[in-house]
Design an enzyme around this catalytic site. Structure first.
Site, PDB file in Angstrom:
ATOM      1  N   GLU A  90       0.833  -1.206   0.000  1.00 40.14           N
ATOM      2  CA  GLU A  90       0.000   0.000   0.000  1.00 40.14           C
ATOM      3  C   GLU A  90       0.866   1.254   0.000  1.00 40.14           C
ATOM      4  O   GLU A  90       0.664   2.168  -0.800  1.00 40.14           O
ATOM      5  CB  GLU A  90      -0.911  -0.008   1.221  1.00 40.14           C
ATOM      6  CG  GLU A  90      -1.672   1.287   1.452  1.00 40.14           C
ATOM      7  CD  GLU A  90      -1.941   1.523   2.928  1.00 40.14           C
ATOM      8  OE1 GLU A  90      -1.124   2.223   3.572  1.00 40.14           O
ATOM      9  OE2 GLU A  90      -2.944   1.012   3.437  1.00 40.14           O
ATOM     10  N   ASP A 147      -5.396  -4.294  -2.288  1.00 39.33           N
ATOM     11  CA  ASP A 147      -5.381  -2.848  -2.513  1.00 39.33           C
ATOM     12  C   ASP A 147      -3.978  -2.370  -2.866  1.00 39.33           C
ATOM     13  O   ASP A 147      -3.802  -1.511  -3.730  1.00 39.33           O
ATOM     14  CB  ASP A 147      -5.959  -2.089  -1.315  1.00 39.33           C
ATOM     15  CG  ASP A 147      -5.161  -2.248  -0.034  1.00 39.33           C
ATOM     16  OD1 ASP A 147      -4.472  -3.264   0.123  1.00 39.33           O
ATOM     17  OD2 ASP A 147      -5.254  -1.345   0.818  1.00 39.33           O
TER      18      ASP A 147
END
Length: 385
Positions: A90, A147
């Site tokens: 991330e 993500d």
């Protein structure tokens, strides 16, 4: 990426899981031309917002210099200062995106080089999710975080388009193909679902599975991934996420929890996790606004929650009891309600939020710069421009 207290709880599901190799993918044709910064890249589908280039879209050189000095090492590692100074997919993806938005190709390349060398250590094109500076090996868990994979792939598409570099686009394609193959449940019956990781969240892994995290639906990324991996239905995945934003509303406040069970097709708070609206879910309005989605219905419970600013910080809500379970106290978080009000109603961003604080931690600082990027790309009147 798991954040704060939620990350530690989720990590126990992810340890020690190793993954099978991906199939080789065909490569896309070269890009024909470099788009102008901030220009539409493709004609949008009916009712969709234009897809805009992120290159040079931040518009705040001082803020980027400050961010880079505090969080990006000379080697290109993006440091999570509130979480033991670890790095993760991330943080690397966010750093790469912000480097494109700042037009800083040298920083982008350094962050990408570190990411490739240290996180792309699996047998497929996805990234190991966590790198710990005081551990050997620094990567102890080979699972991915979807993500983070999406953020890195999206940043590579933006860099490939903005700087006319086919190598970035090819790298983006490899990651996007494995995201779609390995973490998206494209179902013949029912809408597709995005798993938070390849392992640990499916119906085979959990009694209440599949379990999802709505903040992993990074809405502005999907049209960009479609540009490099068009054989997958990213539009349908985005539509499924928007539908879940409307359906996954729990308790009296009608807010999503961080972790949601989709067993039986009806969203419910997932077992084993606090039923909180917290650090993950606060990204939802950011991603909606970055994608140019301004319909009030998507933001309604959040606008109600944030109707009165609180100097103590944004509330963490226990959706089961309706009580405040904590606060996101650092100042960068306050730009999220402001951006939501801007996207829905054109409300001006307060002047005090247009200059990021110089002493906040990695995560709120990152959200702050991304929100300023969104405002500069799509909502310039909210900045008084």
């Amino acid at each position: 990426m798991m954040f704060g207290r939620t990350r530690a709880l989720a990590a126990s599901l992810l340890l020690g899981l190793f993954l099978a190799p991906a199939q080789a993918a065909a490569e896309p044709a070269p890009t024909e031309a470099k788009p102008a910064a901030g220009a539409p890249l493709a004609k949008p589908a009916p009712g969709a917002a234009e897809t805009l280039s992120m290159l040079n879209s931040l518009g705040h050189a001082w803020a980027w210099r400050s961010y880079k000095a505090r969080f990006v090492t000379d080697q290109g590692r993006v440091v999570d200062t509130a979480n033991g100074r670890i790095s993760h997919s991330e943080s690397q993806g966010y750093g790469m995106l912000l480097a494109v938005a700042a037009g800083d190709r040298d920083a982008f390349q350094r962050i990408w080089n570190w990411t490739r060398a240290n996180l792309m250590v699996r047998d497929d094109a996805l990234l190991a999710w966590r790198w710990e500076p005081d551990k050997r090996p620094a990567v102890a868990d080979m699972n991915d975080a979807t993500d983070g994979d999406i953020l890195v792939a999206w940043a590579l598409v933006e860099a490939g388009e903005g700087w006319a570099d086919e190598g970035y686009r090819l790298a983006a394609r490899r990651i996007a193909v494995d995201i779609a193959r390995r973490t998206v449940l494209f179902r013949t019956e029912g809408p597709p679902l995005l798993l938070p990781a390849m392992s640990g969240f499916s119906a085979e892994d959990r009694p209440d599975g599949p379990v999802i995290n709505l903040s992993y639906w990074i809405f502005p990324a999907f049209p960009r991934l479609a540009a490099v991996a068009p054989e997958f239905d990213w539009d349908r995945l985005g539509a499924a996420g928007r539908d879940l934003v409307l359906r996954a509303r729990f308790g009296e406040a009608k807010l999503p929890t961080e972790w949601i069970s989709m067993r039986g097709g009806q969203p419910q708070p997932a077992s084993g996790f606090p039923p909180h609206f917290s650090y993950n879910a606060v990204r939802l309005p950011l991603y909606l606004a970055m994608a140019g989605i301004g319909e009030r219905r998507y933001y309604e419970p959040l606008l109600a929650l944030w109707s009165e600013p609180d100097p103590a910080g944004l509330p963490i809500i226990d959706t089961e009891s309706g009580s405040v379970a904590g606060r996101m106290a650092e100042p960068g978080y306050a730009i999220i309600p402001a951006l939501a009000a801007c996207a829905v109603a054109g409300a001006p961003l307060p002047a005090g939020l247009q200059d990021p604080a110089a002493d906040e931690n990695y995560y709120p600082a990152t959200l702050h710069l991304l929100a300023l990027t969104a405002a500069n790309m799509r909502y310039r009147p909210c900045l008084g421009r």
